[in-house]
Scaffold this motif. Structure first.
Motif, PDB file in Angstrom:
ATOM      1  N   SER A  58       0.823  -1.221   0.000  1.00 21.73           N
ATOM      2  CA  SER A  58       0.000   0.000   0.000  1.00 21.73           C
ATOM      3  C   SER A  58       0.857   1.270   0.000  1.00 21.73           C
ATOM      4  CB  SER A  58      -0.931   0.013   1.222  1.00 21.73           C
ATOM      5  OG  SER A  58      -0.163   0.278   2.391  1.00 21.73           O
ATOM      6  N   GLN A  59       2.115   1.144   0.380  1.00 24.95           N
ATOM      7  CA  GLN A  59       2.988   2.316   0.515  1.00 24.95           C
ATOM      8  C   GLN A  59       3.842   2.618  -0.714  1.00 24.95           C
ATOM      9  OE1 GLN A  59       3.157   4.332   3.481  1.00 24.95           O
ATOM     10  NE2 GLN A  59       1.267   3.155   3.665  1.00 24.95           N
ATOM     11  N   TYR A  60       4.198   1.581  -1.464  1.00 28.80           N
ATOM     12  CA  TYR A  60       5.187   1.753  -2.527  1.00 28.80           C
ATOM     13  C   TYR A  60       4.701   1.164  -3.845  1.00 28.80           C
ATOM     14  CZ  TYR A  60       8.023   2.628   1.585  1.00 28.80           C
ATOM     15  OH  TYR A  60       8.479   3.136   2.770  1.00 28.80           O
ATOM     16  N   THR A  61       5.272   1.698  -4.934  1.00 28.19           N
ATOM     17  CA  THR A  61       5.049   1.082  -6.229  1.00 28.19           C
ATOM     18  C   THR A  61       6.069  -0.043  -6.354  1.00 28.19           C
ATOM     19  OG1 THR A  61       4.480   3.252  -7.078  1.00 28.19           O
ATOM     20  CG2 THR A  61       4.962   1.534  -8.710  1.00 28.19           C
ATOM     21  N   VAL A  62       5.592  -1.263  -6.519  1.00 31.45           N
ATOM     22  CA  VAL A  62       6.491  -2.422  -6.475  1.00 31.45           C
ATOM     23  C   VAL A  62       6.374  -3.219  -7.770  1.00 31.45           C
ATOM     24  CG1 VAL A  62       7.052  -4.557  -5.220  1.00 31.45           C
ATOM     25  CG2 VAL A  62       6.180  -2.571  -3.967  1.00 31.45           C
ATOM     26  N   GLU A  63       7.498  -3.504  -8.360  1.00 30.90           N
ATOM     27  CA  GLU A  63       7.545  -4.364  -9.556  1.00 30.90           C
ATOM     28  C   GLU A  63       8.788  -5.207  -9.386  1.00 30.90           C
ATOM     29  OE1 GLU A  63       7.810  -3.033 -13.972  1.00 30.90           O
ATOM     30  OE2 GLU A  63       6.256  -1.847 -12.960  1.00 30.90           O
ATOM     31  N   LEU A  64       8.655  -6.382  -8.805  1.00 27.36           N
ATOM     32  CA  LEU A  64       9.838  -7.097  -8.334  1.00 27.36           C
ATOM     33  C   LEU A  64      10.661  -7.734  -9.453  1.00 27.36           C
ATOM     34  CD1 LEU A  64       8.475  -8.808  -5.092  1.00 27.36           C
ATOM     35  CD2 LEU A  64       9.955  -6.789  -5.266  1.00 27.36           C
ATOM     36  N   ASP A  65      11.969  -7.536  -9.322  1.00 27.88           N
ATOM     37  CA  ASP A  65      12.921  -8.231 -10.179  1.00 27.88           C
ATOM     38  C   ASP A  65      13.557  -9.382  -9.391  1.00 27.88           C
ATOM     39  OD1 ASP A  65      14.665  -8.630 -12.473  1.00 27.88           O
ATOM     40  OD2 ASP A  65      16.259  -7.862 -11.191  1.00 27.88           O
ATOM     41  N   THR A  66      13.838  -9.136  -8.088  1.00 29.71           N
ATOM     42  CA  THR A  66      14.448 -10.193  -7.280  1.00 29.71           C
ATOM     43  C   THR A  66      13.761 -10.317  -5.920  1.00 29.71           C
ATOM     44  OG1 THR A  66      16.089  -8.784  -6.183  1.00 29.71           O
ATOM     45  CG2 THR A  66      16.725  -9.712  -8.309  1.00 29.71           C
ATOM     46  N   VAL A  67      13.715 -11.551  -5.443  1.00 28.56           N
ATOM     47  CA  VAL A  67      13.255 -11.852  -4.084  1.00 28.56           C
ATOM     48  C   VAL A  67      14.364 -12.667  -3.429  1.00 28.56           C
ATOM     49  CG1 VAL A  67      11.559 -13.135  -2.701  1.00 28.56           C
ATOM     50  CG2 VAL A  67      10.811 -11.868  -4.730  1.00 28.56           C
ATOM     51  N   TYR A  68      14.657 -12.361  -2.173  1.00 28.06           N
ATOM     52  CA  TYR A  68      15.710 -13.098  -1.462  1.00 28.06           C
ATOM     53  C   TYR A  68      15.198 -13.460  -0.083  1.00 28.06           C
ATOM     54  CZ  TYR A  68      20.460 -14.367  -0.052  1.00 28.06           C
ATOM     55  OH  TYR A  68      21.580 -15.062   0.347  1.00 28.06           O
ATOM     56  N   LEU A  69      15.051 -14.752   0.192  1.00 27.68           N
ATOM     57  CA  LEU A  69      14.642 -15.207   1.525  1.00 27.68           C
ATOM     58  C   LEU A  69      15.890 -15.593   2.286  1.00 27.68           C
ATOM     59  CD1 LEU A  69      11.655 -15.391   0.544  1.00 27.68           C
ATOM     60  CD2 LEU A  69      11.507 -17.494   1.884  1.00 27.68           C
ATOM     61  N   GLY A  70      16.224 -14.766   3.303  1.00 24.05           N
ATOM     62  CA  GLY A  70      17.441 -15.040   4.070  1.00 24.05           C
ATOM     63  C   GLY A  70      17.122 -15.175   5.542  1.00 24.05           C
ATOM     64  N   GLY A  71      18.169 -15.329   6.339  1.00 18.33           N
ATOM     65  CA  GLY A  71      17.889 -15.498   7.753  1.00 18.33           C
ATOM     66  C   GLY A  71      19.148 -15.439   8.592  1.00 18.33           C
ATOM     67  N   GLY A  72      19.054 -16.239   9.648  1.00 22.51           N
ATOM     68  CA  GLY A  72      18.160 -17.369   9.863  1.00 22.51           C
ATOM     69  C   GLY A  72      18.309 -18.471   8.815  1.00 22.51           C
ATOM     70  N   THR A  73      17.401 -19.402   8.891  1.00 23.81           N
ATOM     71  CA  THR A  73      17.406 -20.521   7.956  1.00 23.81           C
ATOM     72  C   THR A  73      16.005 -20.681   7.373  1.00 23.81           C
ATOM     73  OG1 THR A  73      19.104 -21.633   9.300  1.00 23.81           O
ATOM     74  CG2 THR A  73      17.958 -22.983   7.696  1.00 23.81           C
ATOM     75  N   TRP A  95       6.178 -11.494  -7.495  1.00 17.31           N
ATOM     76  CA  TRP A  95       7.341 -12.394  -7.415  1.00 17.31           C
ATOM     77  C   TRP A  95       8.419 -11.866  -8.347  1.00 17.31           C
ATOM     78  CZ3 TRP A  95       8.349 -15.469  -3.672  1.00 17.31           C
ATOM     79  CH2 TRP A  95       9.231 -16.528  -3.794  1.00 17.31           C
ATOM     80  N   GLY A  96       9.664 -12.237  -8.114  1.00 19.36           N
ATOM     81  CA  GLY A  96      10.762 -11.681  -8.907  1.00 19.36           C
ATOM     82  C   GLY A  96      10.758 -12.157 -10.355  1.00 19.36           C
ATOM     83  N   ALA A  97      10.869 -11.206 -11.273  1.00 21.68           N
ATOM     84  CA  ALA A  97      10.908 -11.581 -12.692  1.00 21.68           C
ATOM     85  C   ALA A  97      12.294 -12.084 -13.080  1.00 21.68           C
ATOM     86  CB  ALA A  97      10.551 -10.373 -13.550  1.00 21.68           C
ATOM     87  N   GLY A  98      13.337 -11.708 -12.271  1.00 21.74           N
ATOM     88  CA  GLY A  98      14.707 -12.020 -12.694  1.00 21.74           C
ATOM     89  C   GLY A  98      15.410 -13.084 -11.880  1.00 21.74           C
ATOM     90  N   GLU A  99      15.142 -13.150 -10.557  1.00 19.32           N
ATOM     91  CA  GLU A  99      15.916 -14.080  -9.709  1.00 19.32           C
ATOM     92  C   GLU A  99      15.219 -14.211  -8.353  1.00 19.32           C
ATOM     93  OE1 GLU A  99      20.416 -13.568  -9.309  1.00 19.32           O
ATOM     94  OE2 GLU A  99      19.699 -12.962  -7.320  1.00 19.32           O
ATOM     95  N   ASN A 100      15.092 -15.441  -7.879  1.00 19.93           N
ATOM     96  CA  ASN A 100      14.447 -15.672  -6.582  1.00 19.93           C
ATOM     97  C   ASN A 100      15.290 -16.666  -5.792  1.00 19.93           C
ATOM     98  OD1 ASN A 100      11.748 -14.180  -6.956  1.00 19.93           O
ATOM     99  ND2 ASN A 100      11.947 -15.411  -8.816  1.00 19.93           N
ATOM    100  N   THR A 101      15.884 -16.167  -4.700  1.00 15.85           N
ATOM    101  CA  THR A 101      16.880 -16.968  -3.967  1.00 15.85           C
ATOM    102  C   THR A 101      16.331 -17.443  -2.628  1.00 15.85           C
ATOM    103  OG1 THR A 101      18.640 -15.622  -4.939  1.00 15.85           O
ATOM    104  CG2 THR A 101      19.225 -16.911  -2.999  1.00 15.85           C
TER     105      THR A 101
END
Ligand code: SF4
Length: 380
Positions: A58-73, A95-101
């Motif tokens: 709701s706050q930002y214009t978002v058009e994802l190229d990458t998603v990164y799930l880090g941590g933690g595990t 979801w990322g259009a370019g890379e999802n880690t």
């Protein structure tokens, strides 16, 4: 600082970092925001994450190229939990259009889970191998052994992932060359090699563990020699890749782009429209789990044009390509080359920086003393 033009910054956010703070056990060198899971905690985490994802959308214009799930595990989450988490991201942010880690602990991998992670949309696996020597792994307090790490990487490559292996160097007694040859031999196309550092408040700090400068230097230099011979390029001070296998997500950080931070302890860098008039962007770090669950947001820090430039130099000088001063000038609206003329000239003279057209980059000698180099820019 001399002003050139109005800043030209992309207002669309293209990168998302998600922090999953849970780990099976806490490694003695770790200073991230991590916890072993307690009953009910993951359910509460997932509910709050859904609300935070909706709020970010709701706050930002978002058009994802990458998603990164880090941590933690993140790979320590149960299958249904990870499916729910990915569902929340997709529903609100896409979801990322370019890379999802997905960051993965070797002990959590099986062929069935690798297939599930792939079907959820992950195409890149960042695996916490750290070493392929059992004594080194034991010293580091890792839950897996070398055989487990080998099997995990093979399974992930077999399932079609681009695989990056994490390596810790400068560990007392570590057979560094064997670790590097072994990791390359497994078929990874990217390696993140970080020197063991003893951070205050960690178990290693309490035990008085120290890192020898000779080991640190060997880790820094020998790693590059060996990986270069294997066809990897050191494209960032601690990261190596085969051609075309660089991390798109991490390149966004080093190029000082904006990104969303989702989850407890996650840091984000945002377009600043609402923070203050002087702000070009803003940074916000979420509170740790217990406070984050109450819905309290982290405090936003306004980044003005001067700070934006300093950040861009700090991070860009970590890259082999360096930083394009013309591009940073355009994005910030400030004449970067004129403002930092003194620091640039001094460090070029010392042999620590080189200027190639509009590109400023650290030399190999400069990388070793990068903290000292960037201090000159801060003092300018
Ligand atoms: S697995 Fe990684 S994040 Fe978890 S405690 Fe160990 S070093 Fe920290």
């Amino acid at each position: 600082m001399p002003v050139l033009n109005a800043p030209v910054l992309d207002q669309t956010v293209r990168h998302l970092y998600v922090h999953v703070p849970f780990c099976p056990s806490i490694c003695p060198y770790c200073d991230f925001h991590v916890l072993t899971r307690k009953s009910g905690q993951v359910e509460a985490y997932l509910e709050r994450l859904e609300r935070e994802a909706a709020w970010l959308a709701s706050q930002y214009t978002v058009e994802l190229d990458t998603v990164y799930l880090g941590g933690g595990t993140p790979s320590f989450l149960r299958d249904a939990e990870l499916e729910a988490l990915v569902g929340s991201i997709r529903r609100h942010l896409g979801w990322g259009a370019g890379e999802n880690t997905l960051e993965i602990n070797p002990g959590t991998v099986s062929p069935a889970r690798a297939a599930l992670w792939k079907s959820l949309g992950f195409d890149r696996a960042s695996v916490g191998v750290q070493s392929l020597d059992d004594a080194t792994l034991k010293f580091l307090g890792r839950q897996h052994d070398a055989a487990g790490a080998r099997e995990a990487v093979s399974t992930l490559i077999g399932a079609g992932f681009r695989v990056s292996g994490d390596l810790i160097t400068a560990v007392p007694g570590q057979p560094l060359e064997g670790d590097i040859h072994g990791l390359v031999g497994l078929g990874v196309d990217h390696i993140s090699a970080y020197t063991l550092t003893i951070e205050p408040g960690t178990e290693f700090a309490r035990r008085g563990v120290t890192v020898q400068e000779d080991d640190e230097r060997a880790g820094f230099e020998r790693t590059e020699q060996l990986l270069t011979a294997h066809g990897f390029a050191r494209y960032e001070i601690s990261n190596y890749a085969r051609p075309g296998q660089e991390s798109r997500h991490n390149l966004a950080y080093w190029n000082n782009r904006t990104y969303l931070g989702l989850g407890p302890g996650a840091a984000g860098h945002y377009p600043a429209a609402s923070v203050s008039e002087a702000a070009l962007t803003s940074r916000r770090t979420n509170p740790h789990l217990h406070t984050w669950l109450t819905g309290e947001p982290g405090e936003a820090e306004a980044i003005d044009a001067e700070e934006y430039v300093t950040d861009a130099l700090f991070m860009g000088l970590r890259l082999r390509t360096g930083v394009d001063l013309a591009d940073v000038s355009q994005r910030s609206g400030l004449d970067v080359r004129a403002r930092h003329a003194g620091a640039i000239a001094t460090n070029v003279e010392r042999g620590w920086l080189e200027l190639d057209g509009t590109w400023l980059r650290a030399t190999p000698a400069g990388w070793w003393v990068l903290n000292r180099v960037v201090t000159d820019f801060l003092e300018a």
